[in-house]
Design a protein around this motif. Structure first.
Motif, PDB file in Angstrom:
ATOM      1  N   LEU A  98       0.830  -1.201   0.000  1.00  0.00           N
ATOM      2  CA  LEU A  98       0.000   0.000   0.000  1.00  0.00           C
ATOM      3  C   LEU A  98       0.869   1.257   0.000  1.00  0.00           C
ATOM      4  CD1 LEU A  98      -2.815  -0.980   2.554  1.00  0.00           C
ATOM      5  CD2 LEU A  98      -2.743  -1.324   0.083  1.00  0.00           C
ATOM      6  N   LEU A  99       1.917   1.254   0.818  1.00  0.00           N
ATOM      7  CA  LEU A  99       2.811   2.410   0.873  1.00  0.00           C
ATOM      8  C   LEU A  99       3.518   2.615  -0.461  1.00  0.00           C
ATOM      9  CD1 LEU A  99       4.202   4.646   2.506  1.00  0.00           C
ATOM     10  CD2 LEU A  99       5.908   2.942   3.210  1.00  0.00           C
ATOM     11  N   ALA A 100       3.917   1.517  -1.100  1.00  0.00           N
ATOM     12  CA  ALA A 100       4.580   1.625  -2.404  1.00  0.00           C
ATOM     13  C   ALA A 100       3.683   2.315  -3.424  1.00  0.00           C
ATOM     14  CB  ALA A 100       4.978   0.240  -2.891  1.00  0.00           C
ATOM     15  N   ASP A 101       2.401   2.021  -3.360  1.00  0.00           N
ATOM     16  CA  ASP A 101       1.452   2.663  -4.276  1.00  0.00           C
ATOM     17  C   ASP A 101       1.341   4.156  -3.983  1.00  0.00           C
ATOM     18  OD1 ASP A 101      -0.622   2.426  -6.371  1.00  0.00           O
ATOM     19  OD2 ASP A 101      -1.979   3.000  -4.755  1.00  0.00           O
ATOM     20  N   LEU A 102       1.310   4.524  -2.717  1.00  0.00           N
ATOM     21  CA  LEU A 102       1.248   5.936  -2.347  1.00  0.00           C
ATOM     22  C   LEU A 102       2.499   6.686  -2.803  1.00  0.00           C
ATOM     23  CD1 LEU A 102      -0.193   5.656   1.285  1.00  0.00           C
ATOM     24  CD2 LEU A 102      -1.401   6.401  -0.767  1.00  0.00           C
ATOM     25  N   ILE A 103       3.652   6.041  -2.658  1.00  0.00           N
ATOM     26  CA  ILE A 103       4.900   6.660  -3.109  1.00  0.00           C
ATOM     27  C   ILE A 103       4.901   6.808  -4.626  1.00  0.00           C
ATOM     28  CG2 ILE A 103       7.392   6.301  -3.303  1.00  0.00           C
ATOM     29  CD1 ILE A 103       7.276   4.915  -0.561  1.00  0.00           C
ATOM     30  N   ALA A 104       4.474   5.754  -5.342  1.00  0.00           N
ATOM     31  CA  ALA A 104       4.467   5.780  -6.804  1.00  0.00           C
ATOM     32  C   ALA A 104       3.561   6.889  -7.340  1.00  0.00           C
ATOM     33  CB  ALA A 104       4.014   4.428  -7.345  1.00  0.00           C
ATOM     34  N   LYS A 105       2.453   7.143  -6.653  1.00  0.00           N
ATOM     35  CA  LYS A 105       1.525   8.184  -7.109  1.00  0.00           C
ATOM     36  C   LYS A 105       2.106   9.585  -6.949  1.00  0.00           C
ATOM     37  CE  LYS A 105      -2.704   5.535  -6.307  1.00  0.00           C
ATOM     38  NZ  LYS A 105      -3.912   5.347  -5.465  1.00  0.00           N
TER      39      LYS A 105
ATOM     40  N   THR B  54      16.505   8.356 -10.042  1.00  0.00           N
ATOM     41  CA  THR B  54      16.392   9.680  -9.441  1.00  0.00           C
ATOM     42  C   THR B  54      15.288  10.474 -10.112  1.00  0.00           C
ATOM     43  OG1 THR B  54      18.751   9.693  -8.945  1.00  0.00           O
ATOM     44  CG2 THR B  54      17.615  11.815  -8.905  1.00  0.00           C
ATOM     45  N   GLY B  55      14.398  11.055  -9.301  1.00  0.00           N
ATOM     46  CA  GLY B  55      13.277  11.804  -9.841  1.00  0.00           C
ATOM     47  C   GLY B  55      12.887  12.962  -8.947  1.00  0.00           C
ATOM     48  N   ALA B  56      11.698  13.479  -9.173  1.00  0.00           N
ATOM     49  CA  ALA B  56      11.214  14.620  -8.407  1.00  0.00           C
ATOM     50  C   ALA B  56      10.985  14.231  -6.947  1.00  0.00           C
ATOM     51  CB  ALA B  56       9.920  15.146  -9.019  1.00  0.00           C
ATOM     52  N   PRO B  57      11.145  15.193  -6.024  1.00  0.00           N
ATOM     53  CA  PRO B  57      10.886  14.885  -4.612  1.00  0.00           C
ATOM     54  C   PRO B  57       9.409  14.579  -4.373  1.00  0.00           C
ATOM     55  CG  PRO B  57      11.234  17.244  -4.922  1.00  0.00           C
ATOM     56  CD  PRO B  57      11.575  16.584  -6.226  1.00  0.00           C
ATOM     57  N   LEU B  58       9.131  13.856  -3.320  1.00  0.00           N
ATOM     58  CA  LEU B  58       7.763  13.494  -2.978  1.00  0.00           C
ATOM     59  C   LEU B  58       7.018  14.683  -2.389  1.00  0.00           C
ATOM     60  CD1 LEU B  58       8.351  10.005  -1.291  1.00  0.00           C
ATOM     61  CD2 LEU B  58       7.855  10.503  -3.688  1.00  0.00           C
ATOM     62  N   LEU B  59       5.715  14.623  -2.491  1.00  0.00           N
ATOM     63  CA  LEU B  59       4.877  15.672  -1.920  1.00  0.00           C
ATOM     64  C   LEU B  59       4.930  15.643  -0.392  1.00  0.00           C
ATOM     65  CD1 LEU B  59       2.686  17.877  -2.382  1.00  0.00           C
ATOM     66  CD2 LEU B  59       0.980  16.044  -2.284  1.00  0.00           C
ATOM     67  N   THR B  60       4.956  14.458   0.196  1.00  0.00           N
ATOM     68  CA  THR B  60       4.998  14.307   1.657  1.00  0.00           C
ATOM     69  C   THR B  60       6.160  13.372   2.032  1.00  0.00           C
ATOM     70  OG1 THR B  60       3.391  12.498   1.498  1.00  0.00           O
ATOM     71  CG2 THR B  60       2.526  14.696   1.942  1.00  0.00           C
ATOM     72  N   PRO B  61       7.399  13.825   1.875  1.00  0.00           N
ATOM     73  CA  PRO B  61       8.542  12.931   2.092  1.00  0.00           C
ATOM     74  C   PRO B  61       8.707  12.490   3.543  1.00  0.00           C
ATOM     75  CG  PRO B  61       9.282  15.184   1.786  1.00  0.00           C
ATOM     76  CD  PRO B  61       7.815  15.178   1.477  1.00  0.00           C
ATOM     77  N   ALA B  62       8.376  13.356   4.501  1.00  0.00           N
ATOM     78  CA  ALA B  62       8.587  13.010   5.910  1.00  0.00           C
ATOM     79  C   ALA B  62       7.679  11.850   6.323  1.00  0.00           C
ATOM     80  CB  ALA B  62       8.350  14.229   6.796  1.00  0.00           C
ATOM     81  N   ARG B  63       6.403  11.942   5.978  1.00  0.00           N
ATOM     82  CA  ARG B  63       5.456  10.887   6.349  1.00  0.00           C
ATOM     83  C   ARG B  63       5.796   9.568   5.661  1.00  0.00           C
ATOM     84  NH1 ARG B  63      -0.365  14.078   5.723  1.00  0.00           N
ATOM     85  NH2 ARG B  63       0.214  15.944   6.917  1.00  0.00           N
TER      86      ARG B  63
ATOM     87  N   LEU C  24       7.406   6.112   7.556  1.00  0.00           N
ATOM     88  CA  LEU C  24       6.673   4.847   7.495  1.00  0.00           C
ATOM     89  C   LEU C  24       7.474   3.792   6.755  1.00  0.00           C
ATOM     90  CD1 LEU C  24       4.065   3.489   8.328  1.00  0.00           C
ATOM     91  CD2 LEU C  24       3.011   4.257   6.191  1.00  0.00           C
ATOM     92  N   PHE C  25       8.161   4.194   5.687  1.00  0.00           N
ATOM     93  CA  PHE C  25       9.002   3.242   4.952  1.00  0.00           C
ATOM     94  C   PHE C  25      10.136   2.737   5.839  1.00  0.00           C
ATOM     95  CE2 PHE C  25      12.568   2.093   2.219  1.00  0.00           C
ATOM     96  CZ  PHE C  25      11.953   1.268   1.298  1.00  0.00           C
ATOM     97  N   PHE C  26      10.707   3.615   6.661  1.00  0.00           N
ATOM     98  CA  PHE C  26      11.787   3.221   7.553  1.00  0.00           C
ATOM     99  C   PHE C  26      11.324   2.146   8.540  1.00  0.00           C
ATOM    100  CE2 PHE C  26      14.005   3.740  11.618  1.00  0.00           C
ATOM    101  CZ  PHE C  26      15.314   3.512  11.216  1.00  0.00           C
ATOM    102  N   VAL C  27      10.149   2.362   9.134  1.00  0.00           N
ATOM    103  CA  VAL C  27       9.612   1.382  10.080  1.00  0.00           C
ATOM    104  C   VAL C  27       9.361   0.050   9.375  1.00  0.00           C
ATOM    105  CG1 VAL C  27       7.651   0.814  11.575  1.00  0.00           C
ATOM    106  CG2 VAL C  27       8.587   3.134  11.573  1.00  0.00           C
ATOM    107  N   GLY C  28       8.730   0.108   8.201  1.00  0.00           N
ATOM    108  CA  GLY C  28       8.446  -1.115   7.454  1.00  0.00           C
ATOM    109  C   GLY C  28       9.706  -1.838   7.024  1.00  0.00           C
ATOM    110  N   ALA C  29      10.729  -1.083   6.612  1.00  0.00           N
ATOM    111  CA  ALA C  29      11.981  -1.685   6.159  1.00  0.00           C
ATOM    112  C   ALA C  29      12.717  -2.359   7.311  1.00  0.00           C
ATOM    113  CB  ALA C  29      12.864  -0.616   5.514  1.00  0.00           C
ATOM    114  N   VAL C  30      12.791  -1.688   8.454  1.00  0.00           N
ATOM    115  CA  VAL C  30      13.481  -2.263   9.611  1.00  0.00           C
ATOM    116  C   VAL C  30      12.777  -3.541  10.069  1.00  0.00           C
ATOM    117  CG1 VAL C  30      14.039  -1.884  12.054  1.00  0.00           C
ATOM    118  CG2 VAL C  30      14.441  -0.071  10.383  1.00  0.00           C
TER     119      VAL C  30
END
Length: 497
Positions: free
Chosen positions: A346-353, A364-373, A377-383
């Motif tokens: 689900l998070l991957a889809d939000l990032i892709a959008k 390498t591409g444009a920065p995300l609209l909400t990079p902090a959030r 969340l990606f950090f927690v999921g990855a760990v």
């Protein structure tokens, strides 16, 4: 005999039929019915979990026709745990789909409910024939869900998926027919009795039937070398479908667990421990293949698909060791991997959008609209996924490593630690590209959906909750493992003794 046992199968089946009659133009009505049904299913699953916690094995005979002639549903700790896992997953995936993914194709909510009916039925059934029926229900729904949203890539992966599963279904009938031809029954408890008494050619035929079914269940679980359909299918599916499919491989693993602990369990004498040594080797190879595939993946969705294979290998290793401690660790890890991987899809889809045309490609591409959030969340999921402390992945893997004994111990430790390192490197590379390397401006079409983000948080955040409540969770998993290994309880209950 509680009629509540049949509800997890009947409820989504009826709701799916009802939603089939609701026109696609009335999407709000479809959403309300589907979400209410998912919430009701979770309540029922928690009630069944409470019933199973009392320690008994409950049998529900459909139409009051008893085994081996009737359709028998069996509720024990394991089936109750998996029903609750599926219901929790379904609720948040359904909630995520309300953000608009359910409108990318027709009849999403009806197919979603049919899929749940097949999954729940597989977890409850007490005989091989109805396991086949439930497999077909969930597979037919999954064929259509995989095509949800259309697209050439989804069509190609769906064709492969359908063809392979049709072959698997044919082999399932062959194995079940061989069991019936020799034993005269497909009830799992009756088969266990017959296997224990079989001699000579009968025993060899039963073991041959067992190998055929292990091949079929291996295809469903996607372990090596039957894994090749999974990466493409999961990577091309829409986010809610890929997240729901996180439980699909667990259905195959569940069937393997039933075969090895009941049909060919400890009470079957010389046939006990059937195929476990081979499954252990396959588990280690599957684990390493998934880790290397994740490291070599070129997109976020492909990487997550290979991480599913890592979880399959890890769970299969615990099942193949067959001890109480190993099964306890596997059941706990099953909770972590199902919810965690689904949340990452689900998070991957939000990032892709938020990445425009690049979507989930590691470039390498444009920065995300909400990079902090997204980054947090990606950090927690990855760990959690890599198995690092303090999240549930670490608890599950550590428990599994501690359960290993003898020659298996060294092989398991090396494989798990090496696979975890490779997975950590893959996730680190993905995080670096997605959150730290930027060029250009934020995509002007990027949007942030709070309800969808909440769904991802709920599933990935389960890794935190499973640590906070690790003691009761592990206690329930241990009680489930003890019950599984006491196969005589199943034989007595299904015989009405």
């Amino acid at each position: 005999m509680s009629h509540l046992i049949v509800v997890p199968f009947i409820l989504p089946l009826l709701i799916g039929a009802l939603l089939s009659w609701v026109k696609d133009e009335r999407i709000s009505l479809q959403r309300n019915i589907s979400l209410a049904a998912s919430l009701a299913l979770l309540v029922v699953a928690l009630l069944l979990l409470s019933m199973a916690e009392q320690g008994g094995i409950q049998v529900y005979s459909m139409g009051n026709w008893h085994a081996p002639f009737g359709i028998v549903l069996v509720l024990d700790r394991l089936s109750a745990l998996l029903l609750a896992t599926t219901a929790m997953l379904a609720l948040w995936v359904n909630f995520y789909a309300l953000a608009g993914d359910d409108q990318r194709g027709r009849n999403f909510h009806a197919l979603f409910q049919f899929q749940l009916a097949g999954i729940n039925g597989a977890f409850l059934t007490g005989d091989l024939f109805n396991l086949f029926v439930c497999f077909e229900i969930l597979l037919i729904a999954s064929y259509a869900l995989l095509l949800h949203g259309l697209g050439a890539e989804r069509l190609r992966s769906a064709v492969h998926y359908v063809i392979l599963n049709l072959v698997g279904s044919s082999l399932f009938l062959l194995g079940a027919g061989l069991f019936y031809g020799v034993a005269g029954t497909l009830n799992m408890a009756d088969l266990a009795r017959f296997v224990a008494q079989a001699q000579g050619d009968e025993r060899y035929l039963l073991q041959a039937a067992g190998w055929v079914l292990l091949l079929v269940f291996g295809l469903k679980a996607a372990f090596l070398p039957l894994h090749f359909w999974l990466p493409r299918a999961y990577a091309s599916a829409t986010a809610p479908v890929a997240a729901l499919f996180a439980i699909m491989t667990k259905v195959g693993l569940y069937a393997i667990l039933r075969m090895t602990t009941l049909v060919f369990g400890g009470q079957t004498g010389a046939a006990a421990g059937f195929g476990l040594d081979v499954l252990f080797v396959i588990a280690l190879l599957t684990m390493m293949l998934g880790a290397l595939g994740a490291f070599a993946a070129g997109t976020l969705h492909s990487m997550l698909a290979y991480l599913v294979l890592v979880s399959v290998g890890t769970l299969l290793a615990g099942i193949s060791m067959g001890s109480e401690a190993a099964l306890t660790a596997s059941l706990y890890y099953l909770l972590h991997s199902t919810w965690g991987i689904a949340g990452l899809f689900l998070l991957a889809d939000l990032i892709a959008k938020q990445r425009g045309k690049l979507k989930g490609i590691f470039r390498t591409g444009a920065p995300l609209l909400t990079p902090a959030r997204m980054g947090a969340l990606f950090f927690v999921g990855a760990v959690a996924t890599a198995g690092l402390p303090p999240f549930s992945g670490f608890v599950g893997k550590l428990s599994l490593l501690q359960a290993a004994q003898g020659m298996q111990q060294g092989f398991l430790w090396v494989t798990v630690l090496l696979a975890s390192l490779v997975v950590l490197l893959a996730l680190s590379r993905a995080g670096s590209v997605l959150f730290w390397q930027h060029t250009g401006a934020i995509d002007e079409h990027a949007r942030f959906s709070t309800p969808a983000f909440v769904s991802a948080v709920a599933l990935i955040g389960s890794g935190v909750l499973l640590v906070i409540f690790a003691e009761p969770a592990l206690a329930f998993c241990q009680a489930s493992a003890q019950q599984l290994l006491q196969s005589e309880l199943y034989l007595q209950q299904l015989a009405g003794e």
